[in-house]
Design a protein around this motif. Structure first.
Motif, PDB file in Angstrom:
ATOM      1  N   LEU A 165       0.833  -1.202   0.000  1.00 35.61           N
ATOM      2  CA  LEU A 165       0.000   0.000   0.000  1.00 35.61           C
ATOM      3  C   LEU A 165       0.870   1.255   0.000  1.00 35.61           C
ATOM      4  O   LEU A 165       0.595   2.217  -0.729  1.00 35.61           O
ATOM      5  CB  LEU A 165      -0.925  -0.005   1.226  1.00 35.61           C
ATOM      6  CG  LEU A 165      -1.920   1.161   1.335  1.00 35.61           C
ATOM      7  CD1 LEU A 165      -2.841   1.190   0.113  1.00 35.61           C
ATOM      8  CD2 LEU A 165      -2.749   1.024   2.612  1.00 35.61           C
ATOM      9  N   ALA A 166       1.930   1.244   0.806  1.00 36.34           N
ATOM     10  CA  ALA A 166       2.834   2.393   0.862  1.00 36.34           C
ATOM     11  C   ALA A 166       3.553   2.593  -0.467  1.00 36.34           C
ATOM     12  O   ALA A 166       3.654   3.721  -0.977  1.00 36.34           O
ATOM     13  CB  ALA A 166       3.847   2.200   1.992  1.00 36.34           C
ATOM     14  N   LEU A 167       4.045   1.499  -1.056  1.00 36.18           N
ATOM     15  CA  LEU A 167       4.731   1.594  -2.348  1.00 36.18           C
ATOM     16  C   LEU A 167       3.788   2.091  -3.441  1.00 36.18           C
ATOM     17  O   LEU A 167       4.167   2.899  -4.287  1.00 36.18           O
ATOM     18  CB  LEU A 167       5.297   0.226  -2.736  1.00 36.18           C
ATOM     19  CG  LEU A 167       6.491  -0.272  -1.920  1.00 36.18           C
ATOM     20  CD1 LEU A 167       6.867  -1.689  -2.352  1.00 36.18           C
ATOM     21  CD2 LEU A 167       7.686   0.656  -2.067  1.00 36.18           C
ATOM     22  N   GLY A 168       2.551   1.609  -3.402  1.00 34.82           N
ATOM     23  CA  GLY A 168       1.565   2.056  -4.377  1.00 34.82           C
ATOM     24  C   GLY A 168       1.262   3.533  -4.255  1.00 34.82           C
ATOM     25  O   GLY A 168       1.149   4.251  -5.254  1.00 34.82           O
ATOM     26  N   THR A 169       1.143   4.008  -3.014  1.00 36.21           N
ATOM     27  CA  THR A 169       0.864   5.431  -2.781  1.00 36.21           C
ATOM     28  C   THR A 169       1.993   6.305  -3.302  1.00 36.21           C
ATOM     29  O   THR A 169       1.762   7.328  -3.961  1.00 36.21           O
ATOM     30  CB  THR A 169       0.662   5.684  -1.275  1.00 36.21           C
ATOM     31  OG1 THR A 169      -0.399   4.849  -0.797  1.00 36.21           O
ATOM     32  CG2 THR A 169       0.320   7.143  -1.019  1.00 36.21           C
ATOM     33  N   VAL A 170       3.231   5.902  -3.021  1.00 36.49           N
ATOM     34  CA  VAL A 170       4.390   6.652  -3.499  1.00 36.49           C
ATOM     35  C   VAL A 170       4.437   6.657  -5.026  1.00 36.49           C
ATOM     36  O   VAL A 170       4.698   7.692  -5.657  1.00 36.49           O
ATOM     37  CB  VAL A 170       5.698   6.053  -2.919  1.00 36.49           C
ATOM     38  CG1 VAL A 170       6.914   6.694  -3.582  1.00 36.49           C
ATOM     39  CG2 VAL A 170       5.751   6.250  -1.415  1.00 36.49           C
TER      40      VAL A 170
END
Length: 204
Positions: A165-170
């Motif tokens: 989720l964090a990688l996708g947001t970035v």
């Protein structure tokens, strides 16, 4: 054991493919592979409907622009599905109030859905359709793998979901320019269609 990691993971997965989550959880419960699945998800009618919709999504999600239209329709459906699944999981476990679980699952599903939709808009700026198929297949495999992992190792699965989720947001922030181009192209197409209809009606 707290059900929160499973709730978070199911919410993340629901934001990407809610039908796959319902179908996989129900199937794992109905076949006796896991006893963490609520009986409501194991019902044959639920499995049939979720399976059919999962197949529909598997096709629509791999076609450029159709995938974005599908995502738009599911902006409401996926968070609701995430909240319902989370509440059912909490009711099955009893370690977390169902209302709190629903809030966590629904919110996580909404964030995950927005990230997915943003990434797919960026992918749709690519001139070839293969990228849509590759990304969609990666999503299908990722959701399936993380959900299965969550039933046996919920904490590990929640860590994986949080990282993704964090990688996708970035990544969404990095492809914002491509997303803006997508929307400009979409508006131009609508404008052309409207002007085309106006020209036809004028000749009529």
């Amino acid at each position: 054991m707290s059900v929160l990691p499973l709730v978070f993971t199911s919410g993340w997965a629901s934001g990407i493919n809610a039908y796959a989550v319902v179908f996989l959880l129900g199937l794992m419960g109905a076949t006796g592979i896991s006893d963490e699945v609520p009986p409501a998800l194991e019902r044959p009618d639920v499995l049939i409907v979720a399976g059919v919709l999962f197949l529909c999504e598997a096709v629509a999600d791999k076609i450029p622009y159709v995938d974005t239209a599908w995502d738009a329709v599911h902006t409401v459906i996926r968070p609701i599905a995430g909240a319902v699944v989370a509440a059912l999981l909490a009711g099955q476990n009893g370690s977390l109030p169902e209302l709190a679980a629903g809030a966590v699952g629904g919110t996580t599903a909404l964030v995950s859905h927005l990230v997915k939709a943003g990434l797919r808009m960026g992918v749709n700026t690519s001139p070839e359709p293969a990228s849509n198929i590759v990304v969609s297949l990666a999503e299908d495999v990722g959701v399936s793998g993380v959900i299965v992992l969550a039933l046996f190792h919920p904490v590990a699965a929640s860590v994986v979901a949080a990282v993704l989720l964090a990688l996708g947001t970035v990544t969404v922030f990095f492809v914002m320019s491509r997303i803006r181009r997508y929307w400009q192209r979409w508006r131009d197409r609508r404008r052309q269609r409207r002007s085309g209809r106006g020209t036809v009606s004028g000749w009529g």
